[in-house]
Design an enzyme around this catalytic site. Structure first.
Site, PDB file in Angstrom:
ATOM      1  N   TYR A 583       0.832  -1.196   0.000  1.00  0.00           N
ATOM      2  CA  TYR A 583       0.000   0.000   0.000  1.00  0.00           C
ATOM      3  C   TYR A 583       0.874   1.256   0.000  1.00  0.00           C
ATOM      4  CZ  TYR A 583      -4.320  -2.532   1.123  1.00  0.00           C
ATOM      5  OH  TYR A 583      -5.420  -3.349   1.082  1.00  0.00           O
ATOM      6  N   LEU A 608      -1.271  -8.832  -4.686  1.00  0.00           N
ATOM      7  CA  LEU A 608      -2.585  -9.478  -4.642  1.00  0.00           C
ATOM      8  C   LEU A 608      -3.608  -8.531  -4.029  1.00  0.00           C
ATOM      9  CD1 LEU A 608      -4.610 -11.834  -4.695  1.00  0.00           C
ATOM     10  CD2 LEU A 608      -3.674 -12.539  -2.476  1.00  0.00           C
ATOM     11  N   ASP A 609      -3.401  -8.222  -2.761  1.00  0.00           N
ATOM     12  CA  ASP A 609      -4.279  -7.322  -2.020  1.00  0.00           C
ATOM     13  C   ASP A 609      -3.376  -6.440  -1.160  1.00  0.00           C
ATOM     14  OD1 ASP A 609      -6.114  -6.051  -0.443  1.00  0.00           O
ATOM     15  OD2 ASP A 609      -6.779  -7.842   0.622  1.00  0.00           O
ATOM     16  N   PRO A 610      -2.973  -5.285  -1.679  1.00  0.00           N
ATOM     17  CA  PRO A 610      -3.507  -4.591  -2.858  1.00  0.00           C
ATOM     18  C   PRO A 610      -2.832  -5.039  -4.161  1.00  0.00           C
ATOM     19  CG  PRO A 610      -1.865  -3.224  -1.821  1.00  0.00           C
ATOM     20  CD  PRO A 610      -1.962  -4.461  -0.967  1.00  0.00           C
ATOM     21  N   ASP A 613      -6.810  -7.336  -6.677  1.00  0.00           N
ATOM     22  CA  ASP A 613      -8.149  -6.882  -6.283  1.00  0.00           C
ATOM     23  C   ASP A 613      -8.510  -5.574  -6.977  1.00  0.00           C
ATOM     24  OD1 ASP A 613      -6.172  -5.508  -4.863  1.00  0.00           O
ATOM     25  OD2 ASP A 613      -7.385  -5.314  -3.050  1.00  0.00           O
TER      26      ASP A 613
END
Length: 930
Positions: A583, A608-610, A613
Site C-alpha cells: 500500500y 494481490l491485495d492490494p 483486487d
C-alpha cells in the site's frame, strides 16, 4: 569559411563539355542491404545525361536491379566490379562497412542522423576511413524541405500495400470486401497497373459491395508532403470524400459504406503548446518539447486506417504512444461500431496503420521494428505489447516497410534520379582527400555532408551527444549488459521466485537479487542462469543500496513496506523506477513531486491485495460505467489461506512468512460505507467481535471482517453514486474465535514486555500466560489456570491446542506480538507437502439506465503447489507475477506515468489482467438480474 554557391552557379562554373571526358568518374554501387532492393540512384536516362556532360559512369554489376545492365551499357556506362577509380560513389541504402573504400565521397541514405544504434558502426567506419558522407535525407532547401527523396513512391506503394493488408485483415475478422482484389505493390509491373486494381476495388465499393457490418471506413493521412501526396493519389482512385478533422466523429458514426472518407491531418491540427497558445511552426521546429500531441485523443479514435508519412525528430511528440494504443484498441472506445446478423462486429475502429515513415519507436511508438517485403504485416496486440505475423487475433494491422519504394523500382528510380541529377553535378567536384574548406558546394549539398576528413561536420556534431545519451539510457554503468535492461530485486523470500522466473524469460532483461540473507539470495539466483545475487542491508547507512539502485533501470522491492520510502529516495536520486506490492503510505506519497521531476515511476499496489483486487474491481466498474450503468454497491473480500485439507489447527491458518502483519491487523481500526451510512470500528481488537459469514463459495466455511478504511476507494475507484462500499479480509470460520482470546490476554501487544527481553531469565509459555493473567503463583494447578483463563478470555480451546499453556520454553523477542509471531511461524508453518489457497471475491451491485438491477459476482481462486514439487505457492504467484508484469511494462515503455502511481488506469490494469491470464491466474464472473 568557404563560400556556398547555388547549384545553378556551379553548373556554369564546372564548364562541362558535352561529349568530352572531363576526368570526373562516378560509380553506381550494387545494392546489397536487402534481397528486395531493386532501385538505383540513377536510371539509364540519367546516366546518359551525365555521360553527355563528360562524366565517366561506372556501374557495378547486378542482375537484381529493375533496369538491366544492358540498359546502362546502352546509355554509355562502363559495367565492371571494380569501382575504386570513382571519386564519388552513389548508392541507395547503407553500404556494408567492409565494402567502404577509404577517401571516397559516398552518397546514400545512411540512417545515422538520429544516432541510430545499428548504423553507428557504419558512421565510425566513415570517420576512420576519411570518407565524405553525403546523406540524401539532408539534401534540403533553406526552409528545411527535402529536395531528393523517394517519398512519392513510398506513399504510392504504401497505400497499395495497406489496402491489400486491409482486405486480408477484414477477411480474418469475418468480412469479405472488395479490398481482397488488391495485391501487394510489388505484384504489379508498375503503378498504373496497381492503380487499375484499386479503381476496380473502388467500383465495387460504389456499387454497395462493402459489408454494412464494417461501417464507414475513415483514412487518416498525416502530413502533406510527398509521401502523403503519393498515398492520397492512390486513395483518390477509390470513391472518396475528404473531410476536415473536426468532422471525423460524425462520418465515423453516420457515414456511408458506399464510399471511403479521407482526412489530411497537418501539424496544426493536433499539436498544442504545453503552456497554451497557437501552434507556431518556427517555434516547434526549434523546440518540439514545448508541444504535446492531441492526435490520439481527437483524431485516432475515429480512424479506421492511419497512413503515417511524417518525419519524426527525437524529442518531438509522438502521434500514438504505447499507453495510447491500449485505450485506442479497445471495443469500449467505439460504441457506434455496427453489427449485423451473421457478421461479427469489428473489435475496434482502428484496423490498420501504414507507417511509411518506418521510424522504429518514433511517431508510432509501439512500432519498434520495421516489417519487410517478405513479411509486410504484423498484428500488434496492445494488451500484450507484442506483435504476431498473422492476420487473425486481437490488435491492429501494421505495415512499416523501410524500403517501400523498391516495390515499384523503375518508377522510383526514374523519379529519384531526376531529382538528384542537378545536385549530382555539384557533388562531382568532391575530392574526399582534400579539406572540405577547399570546396564550393551549393547550400543543399553542403548541408547534407555528415562527415568529412575524419570528423563530423559542425551541423552534425550533435550525433556524438545523442550517442552518449543513448548509451547512458541503455546502461547506467560500464558493467551493464549490452542491450539489456537491469532489474534489481530487493528481497529473496518465497514471493521473489515467481517474479524472477517471469523476468528471466525475457531476453532483454538482466536480474540481480539482493538480500540481507546472502544464502537466500544465492539459492534463488542459482535456480535461474545468469541471475546475480548480492548482499544488502537496507537499514545500514553504509550499505551499497544507492549504487545498486543507480546501476538499475527498475527496482522491485519485496521488503517490508516500512522500508520503501528509504528505497524510493535512492531510486529518485539514481533516476531509477521502483515497483512495490505494498500500500502507498504517507512517506511514499510525499515523494510524488520529486519522482516526477526526476522522471521516475514509483509504482505501488501491484501484488494481490492490494493489486489484483484493484485490477478486477476497476475492470468491472469501468465496464459498467462505459455502458451507461451505475455501481451502487461494492463489497470485496480477499485472503490467503491454507488449502482446506491443511487448515487443521485452531486458527485455520498457516504461515510461510512472518505472522506479525496478520496478527497486528486484527487490532486495526476499520471504516466502511453501509447503505449510505459510514460505519467505524475502533482499534484494539473490536474487528474480531463480529465477523461476517461469507457464503459466496458454499463449499467453504468462510468468515470476513473489514480491512482498514474502505471509504477512500469511493474516489480512487471513481464511484460517484455508491451507497455500500466495503473491502475486507477472508479467513476460515474459527479464526476470530481463536484470535480474540489472544487479544484479551495481551499476546498481540506490540509494546515491549519486561519478561520478554532477549537477555532476561528463561520462562515457559505457561509462565508467560500466568504473568499475563496477573497471577503470582507460577506453579498454579493447570485446571485452576484454565478456569482463571476462561474467566478472562472466554473460550480457551484454541490457546490450549496451540500449546500456549504448555511448559515449553519461550523464544523471547521483546514484545508479546513479536514473541507470538516467532512461535506461530514455527508452529503453523507450511510443510513441504502442503499447499495454500487464495480467495478473492467482489460483489458488485449495478443499476442500469433502464431501471434493471444486477448483482455481479467476481471470484478469483488460486491454489498453490507444494514446495516439494518445486512449484510456487498461490500467495507467491499472486504477488510475484503482477509485480513482475508491472516492472516489465515500465521497462518496455508501456507505463509512462511518472511520480507515485497506482494501477488504476485502463492502460495499466487491462494489460496486467491479460498477462495474468497467460499465467493461469483467471477470474470467473456470475451475474443475477433482479
Amino acid at each position: 569559411m568557404f563560400r556556398i554557391l547555388k547549384c545553378s552557379e556551379h553548373l556554369s562554373a564546372r564548364h562541362f563539355t558535352r561529349g568530352k571526358h572531363t576526368g570526373k568518374v562516378i560509380a553506381l554501387r550494387r545494392e546489397d542491404q536487402s534481397v528486395w532492393e531493386r532501385r538505383a540512384s540513377f536510371s539509364p536516362a540519367n546516366v546518359k545525361k551525365l555521360i553527355k556532360q563528360g562524366v565517366k559512369v561506372i556501374v557495378q554489376p547486378s542482375n537484381r536491379r529493375a533496369y538491366p545492365m544492358q540498359a546502362y551499357l546502352n546509355a554509355g556506362a562502363t559495367v565492371q566490379e571494380d569501382i575504386s577509380e570513382a571519386s564519388v560513389i552513389f548508392g541507395v541504402k547503407q553500404v556494408p562497412v567492409d565494402a567502404l573504400i577509404p577517401q571516397k565521397t559516398y552518397c546514400f541514405f545512411s540512417h545515422t542522423i538520429k544516432a541510430q544504434e545499428s548504423n553507428m558502426p557504419l558512421l565510425d567506419a566513415c570517420l576512420e576511413k576519411n570518407i565524405r558522407l553525403i546523406d540524401y535525407e539532408k539534401l534540403m532547401d533553406r526552409n528545411g524541405q527535402r529536395l531528393v527523396a523517394f517519398g512519392k513512391y513510398a506513399g504510392v506503394a504504401g497505400m497499395v500495400n495497406i489496402l491489400h493488408g486491409l482486405g486480408l485483415r477484414l477477411l480474418a475478422l469475418g468480412h469479405h470486401t472488395p479490398f481482397m482484389h488488391v495485391g501487394p505493390a510489388h505484384n504489379y509491373r508498375n503503378s498504373s497497373m496497381a492503380r487499375q486494381a484499386v479503381r476496380d476495388c473502388g467500383y465495387e465499393i460504389s456499387l454497395g459491395m462493402m459489408p454494412k457490418s464494417i461501417g464507414p471506413l475513415t483514412f487518416i493521412f498525416t502530413g502533406s508532403g510527398n509521401v502523403s501526396q503519393g498515398a492520397q493519389e492512390v486513395f483518390q482512385e477509390l470513391p472518396v470524400e475528404f473531410v476536415p478533422p473536426e468532422m471525423l466523429r460524425k462520418v465515423a458514426e453516420h457515414g456511408s459504406t458506399n464510399k471511403l472518407y479521407g482526412c489530411e491531418v497537418s501539424r496544426s491540427d493536433h499539436l498544442e503548446r504545453r503552456e497554451g497558445g497557437k501552434f507556431d511552426p518556427v517555434e516547434y521546429d526549434q523546440y518540439p518539447e514545448r508541444y504535446v500531441s492531441t492526435f490520439s485523443k481527437n483524431i485516432a479514435p475515429y480512424a479506421s486506417v492511419i497512413v503515417n508519412g511524417i518525419y519524426w525528430a527525437v524529442g518531438a511528440p509522438k502521434l500514438i504512444t504505447i499507453p495510447d494504443a491500449k485505450n485506442l484498441l479497445r471495443p469500449a472506445n467505439t460504441p457506434w461500431l455496427p453489427t449485423s446478423r451473421g457478421s461479427p462486429a469489428l473489435p475496434h475502429r482502428m484496423l490498420a496503420i501504414c507507417d511509411i515513415s518506418a521510424d522504429p519507436g518514433g511517431s508510432i511508438e509501439f512500432m519498434n521494428e520495421c516489417t519487410t517485403i517478405d513479411t509486410p504485416f504484423c498484428l500488434y496486440d496492445a494488451d500484450r505489447n507484442k506483435d504476431q505475423k498473422s492476420f487473425k487475433g486481437p490488435g491492429v494491422l501494421v505495415c512499416s516497410i523501410d524500403n517501400m519504394p523498391t516495390q515499384l523500382p523503375r518508377e522510383a528510380t526514374d523519379f529519384f534520379g531526376d531529382l538528384l541529377y542537378p545536385y549530382a553535378l555539384d557533388i562531382l567536384q568532391s575530392d574526399a582527400s582534400r579539406p572540405l574548406e577547399e570546396h564550393n558546394f551549393c547550400q543543399p549539398v553542403e548541408g547534407a555532408i555528415i562527415c568529412s576528413n575524419g570528423n563530423l561536420t559542425p551541423g552534425f556534431e550533435y550525433i556524438n551527444e545523442l550517442r552518449e545519451m543513448n548509451n547512458r539510457s541503455r546502461h547506467k554503468t560500464e558493467g551493464s549488459y549490452e542491450g539489456k535492461k537491469r532489474v534489481l530485486v530487493l528481497g529473496a523470500g518465497f514471493v521473489s521466485a515467481p517474479l524472477v522466473e517471469y523476468l528471466h524469460r525475457e531476453s532483454n532483461v538482466s536480474i540481480k537479487v539482493a538480500s540481507q540473507y546472502k544464502e537466500e539470495a544465492d539459492r534463488l539466483a542459482h535456480r535461474y542462469q545468469g541471475v546475480e545475487s548480492v548482499y544488502v542491508n537496507v537499514q545500514d547507512e553504509s550499505a551499497n543500496l544507492q549504487n545498486l539502485c543507480e546501476e538499475s533501470d527498475v527496482v522491485v522491492s519485496l521488503l517490508p513496506y516500512s522500508l520503501h520510502s528509504v528505497i524510493a529516495k535512492h531510486c529518485i536520486a539514481g533516476k531509477t523506477h521502483l515497483v512495490t506490492a505494498s500500500y502507498v503510505n504517507d512517506d511514499i506519497s510525499a515523494l510524488h513531486s520529486a519522482a516526477q521531476d526526476a522522471g521516475v515511476t514509483i509504482m505501488n499496489e501491484v501484488g494481490l491485495d492490494p493489486g489484483i483486487d484493484h485490477l478486477l474491481a476497476l475492470e468491472c466498474i469501468k465496464d459498467v460505467q462505459e455502458n451507461g450503468g451505475v455501481v451502487e454497491s461494492f463489497v470485496s473480500f480477499c485472503g490467503g489461506l491454507p488449502a482446506p485439507e491443511h487448515s487443521n489447527n485452531p486458527l485455520r491458518y498457516k504461515f510461510s512468512w512472518s505472522p506479525r502483519g496478520v496478527l497486528l491487523n486484527t487490532l486495526s481500526a476499520a471504516k466502511y460505507l453501509s447503505k449510505g451510512q459510514v460505519v467505524e470500528i475502533s482499534g484494539g481488537g473490536e474487528l474480531m467481535s463480529a465477523p461476517r459469514e461469507l457464503e459466496f463459495l458454499p463449499g467453504f466455511a468462510l468468515e470476513g471482517f473489514p480491512n482498514r478504511d474502505s471509504t477512500k476507494y469511493q474516489s480512487l475507484y471513481g464511484l460517484t453514486n455508491i451507497n455500500t462500499l466495503l473491502r475486507g479480509t477472508i479467513r476460515y470460520k474459527g479464526f476470530s474465535d481463536t484470535i480474540k482470546p489472544m487479544q484479551l490476554l495481551g499476546l498481540i501487544d506490540p509494546n515491549p514486555h519486561p519478561l520478554l527481553h532477549p537477555h532476561g531469565p528463561e520462562l515457559t509459555w505457561r509462565q508467560l500466560v500466568v504473568n499475563m493473567l496477573g497471577l503470582a503463583d507460577a506453579d498454579i494447578f493447570i485446571e485452576n489456570l484454565k478456569h482463571r483463563l476462561a474467566e478472562r478470555v472466554g473460550t480457551i480451546e484454541g490457546l490450549e491446542e496451540l500449546g500456549l499453556l504448555d511448559n515449553v520454553p519461550v523464544v523471547k523477542m521483546g514484545s508479546p506480538l513479536d514473541t507470538l509471531s516467532y512461535y506461530l511461524s514455527k508452529k503453523l508453518a507450511f510443510e513441504d507437502t502442503e499447499r495454500d489457497l487464495i480467495i478473492l471475491r467482489h460483489d458488485v451491485g449495478i443499476r442500469w439506465s433502464d431501471g434493471r438491477r444486477e448483482e455481479r459476482g467476481i471470484n478469483f481462486v488460486v491454489y498453490g503447489q507444494p514446495a516439494s514439487t518445486g512449484g510456487h505457492s498461490a500467495m507467491a504467484k499472486t504477488v510475484g507475477f503482477p509485480a513482475a508484469i508491472a516492472a516489465k511494462m515500465i521497462i518496455d515503455g508501456e507505463i509512462q506515468q511518472r511520480g507515485v502511481v497506482l494501477p488504476f488506469s485502463a492502460d495499466i490494469y487491462r494489460p496486467m489482467l491479460a498477462r495474468l491470464e497467460q499465467e493461469g491466474l483467471t477470474a470467473t464472473t456470475t451475474t443475477k438480474v433482479l
